[in-house]
Design an enzyme around this catalytic site. Structure first.
Site, PDB file in Angstrom:
ATOM      1  N   LYS B  71       1.245  -0.782   0.010  1.00 40.31           N
ATOM      2  CA  LYS B  71       0.040  -0.326  -0.069  1.00 40.31           C
ATOM      3  C   LYS B  71       0.344   1.188   0.317  1.00 40.31           C
ATOM      4  O   LYS B  71       1.932   1.337   0.058  1.00 40.31           O
ATOM      5  CB  LYS B  71      -0.092  -0.058   1.443  1.00 40.31           C
ATOM      6  CG  LYS B  71      -1.792   0.933   0.989  1.00 40.31           C
ATOM      7  CD  LYS B  71      -2.627   1.154   2.902  1.00 40.31           C
ATOM      8  CE  LYS B  71      -3.212   1.946   2.151  1.00 40.31           C
ATOM      9  NZ  LYS B  71      -4.634   1.956   3.647  1.00 40.31           N
ATOM     10  N   SER B 146      -9.515   2.140   3.226  1.00 41.14           N
ATOM     11  CA  SER B 146      -8.912   2.433   1.951  1.00 41.14           C
ATOM     12  C   SER B 146      -8.312   1.542   1.876  1.00 41.14           C
ATOM     13  O   SER B 146      -7.393   2.202   0.117  1.00 41.14           O
ATOM     14  CB  SER B 146      -8.272   3.326   2.582  1.00 41.14           C
ATOM     15  OG  SER B 146      -7.339   3.095   4.111  1.00 41.14           O
ATOM     16  N   SER B 170      -9.459  -0.293   7.473  1.00 42.96           N
ATOM     17  CA  SER B 170      -9.529  -0.366   5.861  1.00 42.96           C
ATOM     18  C   SER B 170      -8.374  -1.567   5.061  1.00 42.96           C
ATOM     19  O   SER B 170      -8.809  -1.473   4.206  1.00 42.96           O
ATOM     20  CB  SER B 170      -8.041   0.728   6.224  1.00 42.96           C
ATOM     21  OG  SER B 170      -9.365   1.965   6.060  1.00 42.96           O
TER      22      SER B 170
END
Ligand SMILES: [Mg+2]
Ligand SMILES: [Zn+2]
Lengths: 478, 485, 96
Positions: B71, B146, B170
């Protein structure tokens, strides 16, 4: 009758701790290095970094808390204090707002509200704007200092004048210096003092609107700055005005006060508990160590010296500087039966003055050891030499390091102890100075000074003043 | 080895194939690099070249040679790291996050940096400054957020597995939306150092994987005390690959009070199916109460924005990243931040600043922290009675792009089941529970099943999830090929 | 509910120069979020301690040992306006 006003002053003092590394990262502390050579992701507040507190800084802080007679908190926590400024890279300072490590202390006559740990800001240097697109003024930021561990000490508003602030500030500085946890050097910024100042009618319990006087780099300037601000506030009130809350800067070169920020820009620091750090819970052993490792601190030492008869002023001077205190105690030890009051006066008076006169020499480099000074003091006390001779012997001792006995012998300063010889000199002096002799006889006793001077001159100061006086009066028929 | 076999293999299977010499680490890397190069989901914000990826992984570890997607919230030395924000456009950190160092030390080459909601603020990945990421099951739908990029690349066959972060759901919510496994460990299990902070007291790193075994293997690599993070403690005893096939003697608490309004029929149906599976495997289903969990979203939307507002104050144009004005100091701050942050980030900065500002602290931040205590107590009492708490991962399946952007609170509600667990700091996993039609019709989409456990009982959580996963037998292959052009 | 004036104040505190349109939008959005958040007042929090940490940790400290700092070039490499080894910023007094 017009109202009398008094000043009410509280202090916020920042002390840089002399750890090896910063408060929350492993960068080394430095002073005077090239800009930005002691930075890392943590103290530059790069994205993703986390603070890790310095164990030594916590320990030093606890020692300061103990020295200030504070209660050491069983649990203390860190908070974020939010404000934007280029010297504050995270845009929050990690500090202790709600649960500081030490509370409720006292140093001398001033109560300590609390002391907390925090991190120092970076250094911003204002420069011209050369080369920048807009051509306007610029600042340059150096993060070497950013993140230095600080203890902030907050007093109760117990001080009443600039002079008292200076004296108390010196006591505080001496106290912390003796712990060995900070350089407490105001010029280098390792000790910084802000004053909150207000005035109120004498006898009132209420506090007036306060102004904050920022960051002056000597206690003399603080004294002058405070006096200037107190005068200003009294004038504002006398003229029927009201003091406005503001932050001020004192310019020692002009003696003027300048406003830095007014209240409309007042900060809203939005404190919150620092979620990246866990509480500090000193173990009972750590707390005990902080308390028991305390050396005898200046305030206690001053009290002890006063108890053995040293005058207040000398006691204070001696206790502030640990090396002078040690020297003084060395004199007492070496000179049996020596009067502490007299010894203190020699050390803080004659010796200090002579060292200052001779190249401003520090005590550590003095050629006169405590034992030699003790011998000298005893020679004066036993009237082997006069006090005046003692001073000139000391001058020679300081410059050459000679022993007092040999200086006295070489210079022939041995006091005239044969009263027959002294009597002859006295009679000769009366004969040589008929005018003052006549004046004394006719009742003007002050004129005797000229005759004493003549005797001293003739004996090169080797006569005992009291004895000279007695003989003169006897021969003048008083 | 055939590409289809490489694509279908889990991380653990690929590692085993490399170890057995059936395929070389270079072959594996080349395969995944070419998959990533053809990303049609906007899952990657930055892709490794063959050289840099090879450098990343040290040989010799048990997972050596299995590439991983990271990420873009994790700092990577020499590799752009943006947190999907314009304010960090072009930013290249001089250091690497502990979690990324650990995957590299375990021999895992980095495939690239994945898309996300800006600064991890969002539940749809639509808040990326670099364009939305798409759901490989239906590219008109969001992958969740997210960690949407990490979920999409794993589900869409653009990476064998990925790292994400979870603050209020997330990892779990996008894993649920994309039909993969997402594990949020106990707060403190994994170092946060180098993970760009959103809400420090909630943020936690975790794996997004094809199955529970992979999640366990990655967790073992990641967990541990890190001297750079004072809030990291690791997991005592470490984590082993799961072997459980039954759930005998285990109790699963269902907070019926929380699972009510706003939940899609298809989601509820898969949830009830899964409860039946649990019973079939010998587990016991118990109704429980979490009396304050209904307030979790409200508490969360005070606490997280408050922490975020201060964490994001460092983006000021002084030391790195965007600087929009050079006129005077105030303009530099205000214009840089105005231009650098997207609408959701600004919304949360504003909300958080308001909640902390003079006169409002007690009413908002202080109160929310106390409500958080109540929620922690709710879970403590629940775990006195049951081994696990289970819910759907989200009330809906993946929604359409743009469907929930008009009203922030509607979007926030998609985390209604994940946020209480985040506030309690306990571990939870989302595993695929099957497919369901969205309300209003359309092709079937994955539904996530969330299992939460007491703090630091990850091993137990993984064992139970593994047993259940085997029984469910979810097939994610429909999405697997769809990620690449 | 939050007033437009409060939104402007909070924007100043946050160092965000919002457009008029953003101020309007945010006034509405923040008001609606706060309406939901205000329901926290229904929770009985009498005598409850606040939670800022879920972990029962204390005294996680570092020994006072130096670690290498960054090379200055590296520290400054991402700076928008590096100058003479420092991070240059416009002055607060500068005229706009
Ligand atoms: Mg301070
Ligand atoms: Zn540093």
């Amino acid at each position: 009758m017009s109202t009398e006003y008094e000043a009410v002053i509280g202090l916020e003092i920042h002390v840089q701790l002399s750890t090896r590394t910063k408060m929350f990262c492993g960068c080394e502390l430095s002073f005077g290095d090239e800009p930005n050579v002691h930075t890392c992701p943590v103290c530059l507040a790069l994205p993703g970094v986390l603070p890790v507190p310095n164990e030594k800084a916590v320990q030093y802080a606890l020692q300061i808390g103990a020295a200030l007679g504070c209660e050491l908190s069983p649990v203390s926590t860190f908070d974020r204090k939010n404000y934007f400024y280029p010297d504050n890279p995270k845009a929050y300072q990690i500090t202790q707002a709600t649960y500081p490590f030490a509370v409720n202390g006292r140093l001398g006559e001033v109560r300590i509200h609390h002391a907390h740990l925090e991190e120092d800001a970076a250094k911003t240097i204002h420069t011209g704007g050369g080369g920048r697109i807009s051509g306007s003024d610029a600042s340059e930021v150096d993060f070497n200092r950013g993140g230095t561990p600080l203890v902030e000490i907050v007093t109760e508003p117990d001080l009443r004048s600039g002079a008292q602030v200076r004296e108390w500030g010196q006591l505080l500085r001496a106290t912390i210096r003796q712990l060995g946890v900070s350089d407490v050097n105001m010029e280098e910024g390792s000790l910084r003092c802000d004053a909150n100042i207000s005035v109120r009618p004498v006898g009132s319990d209420e506090l007036g609107t306060k102004t904050e006087l920022k960051n002056m780099n000597s206690f003399r300037f603080i004294e002058r700055g405070i006096e200037a601000e107190v005068t200003r506030q009294k004038e504002v009130i006398a003229a029927g005005g009201e003091v406005e809350q503001e932050t001020l800067h004192f310019d020692p070169s002009t003696g003027e006060l300048h406003s830095l920020r007014s209240k409309e820009e007042a900060h809203d620091y939005r404190y919150l508990p620092e979620p990246d750090l866990v509480p500090v819970v000193p173990s009972p052993e750590t707390l005990e160590m902080a308390k028991s490792s305390l050396p005898e601190l200046p305030a206690a030492r001053a009290r002890r010296y006063e108890e053995i008869g040293v005058s207040g002023q000398a006691a204070l001077l001696l206790s502030f500087e640990v090396e002078w205190a040690e020297y003084f105690e060395g004199v007492l030890e070496a000179g049996t039966g020596i009067d502490p009051r007299v010894a203190a006066n020699w050390v803080t008076g004659e010796l200090a003055a002579e060292l200052r006169r001779q190249d401003d020499r520090p005590l550590a480099e003095s050629k006169v050891g405590p034992a030699a000074l003790a011998t000298l003091i005893n020679m004066v006390a036993e009237k082997k030499i006069s006090h005046g001779s003692g001073k000139s012997v000391l001058e020679e001792m300081v410059s050459s390091g000679a022993e007092p006995e040999s200086v006295v012998a070489e210079q022939g300063l041995e006091q005239i102890s044969d009263s027959g010889e002294l009597e002859r000199i006295v009679i000769q002096a009366i004969e040589d100075n008929p005018k003052p002799a006549e004046q004394v006889r006719s009742g003007n006793e002050k004129a005797i000074g000229a005759l004493v001077g003549a005797v001293m001159k003739a004996t090169q100061g080797r006569a005992d003043g009291g004895e000279v006086n007695r003989l003169l009066r006897q021969h003048l028929g008083l | 080895m055939a590409d289809m076999q490489l694509l279908a293999a889990s991380g653990a299977e690929t590692a085993a194939q490399i170890a057995a010499g059936e395929v070389s680490a270079d072959e594996v890397l080349d395969f995944w690099l070419s998959r990533a190069a053809n990303d049609r989901l906007n899952g990657y914000l930055w892709k490794s070249g063959p050289e840099s990826a090879r450098e990343g992984g040290a040989p010799g570890g048990p997972l050596s040679g299995v590439p991983i997607a990271i990420k873009d919230i994790f700092c990577t030395e020499g590799v752009p790291t943006t947190a999907a924000s314009r304010i960090l456009g072009g930013y290249v950190p001089p250091y690497t996050a502990t979690s990324v160092s650990k995957t590299a030390a375990a021999g895992m080459p980095m495939l690239g940096k994945t898309n996300m909601d800006e600064f991890a603020m969002g539940s749809s990945n639509e808040n990326s400054a670099y364009g939305a990421c798409l759901n490989p099951w239906d590219t008109e739908r969001v992958p969740g957020g997210s960690s949407g990029g990490s979920a999409a690349v794993v589900a869409g066959g653009l990476a064998p597995w990925a790292l994400g972060t979870d603050t209020g759901g997330s990892i779990r919510q996008p894993a649920g939306f994309c039909g993969i496994v997402g594990l949020k460990p106990t707060y403190g299990a994994i170092s946060r150092y180098g993970m760009i902070a959103f809400a420090s007291s909630l943020d936690q790193c975790g794996p997004l994987t094809r199955n529970v075994t992979d999640a366990a293997l990655l967790l073992e690599v990641l967990q541990g005390r890190d001297e750079m993070d004072t809030t990291s403690v690791g997991i005592e005893g470490g984590i082993k690959a799961p072997t459980a096939e039954r759930l005998d003697g285990m109790t699963f608490g269902v907070p019926r009070g929380l699972i009510g309004e706003g939940i899609e029929a298809g989601v509820l149906a898969r949830f009830e199916d899964t409860l039946i599976r649990i019973a079939e495997l010998g587990g016991e289903i118990v109704d429980i109460e979490l009396p304050h969990a209904g307030h979790a979203i409200s508490a969360y939307y005070v606490l997280a924005p408050a922490e975020a507002s201060t964490n994001l104050s460092r983006y000021d144009g002084v030391r790195y990243g965007l600087r929009s004005s050079d006129e005077d100091l105030l303009s530099m701050y205000e214009l840089t931040r105005e231009e650098g942050f997207g609408p959701e980030v600004k919304r949360r900065i504003m909300l958080g600043t308001y909640a902390l500002s003079s006169g409002y602290y007690d009413a908002y931040y202080g109160r929310a922290q106390k409500v958080r205590t109540r929620i922690v107590e709710d879970f403590d009492s629940a775990f006195a009675k049951v081994d696990f708490v289970v819910t759907p991962t989200s009330p809906t399946v993946a929604f359409r792009l743009g469907e929930k952007t008009a009203d922030p609170w509607t979007m926030y509600l998609s985390d209604v089941f994940t946020v209480p667990i985040s506030l309690a700091g306990i571990p939870a996993i989302s595993i695929p529970a099957g497919l369901a039609e969205p309300d209003g019709g359309g092709p079937e989409l994955p539904v996530g099943f969330q299992i939460a456990a007491p703090a630091f009982s990850e091993q137990k959580l993984i064992e139970a999830s593994h047993a259940l996963e085997q029984a469910i037998g979810f097939d994610g292959s429909a999405a697997l090929e769809g990620g690449a052009r | 509910m939050i007033e437009r004036e409060q939104v402007l104040h909070v924007a100043r505190l946050s160092r965000l120069r919002l457009s008029d349109e953003e101020v309007d939008t945010l006034t509405g959005e923040l008001s609606s979020v706060l309406d939901h958040v205000d329901k926290l007042a229904e929770v009985d929090i009498e005598g409850v301690e606040p939670t800022s940490h879920v972990l029962p940790l204390e005294n996680v400290l570092r020994t006072d040992e130096p670690r290498p700092s960054l090379e200055r070039e590296v520290a400054l490499s991402q700076a928008p306006d590096p100058h003479d080894g420092a991070f240059r910023v416009p002055s607060p007094q500068a005229e706009a």
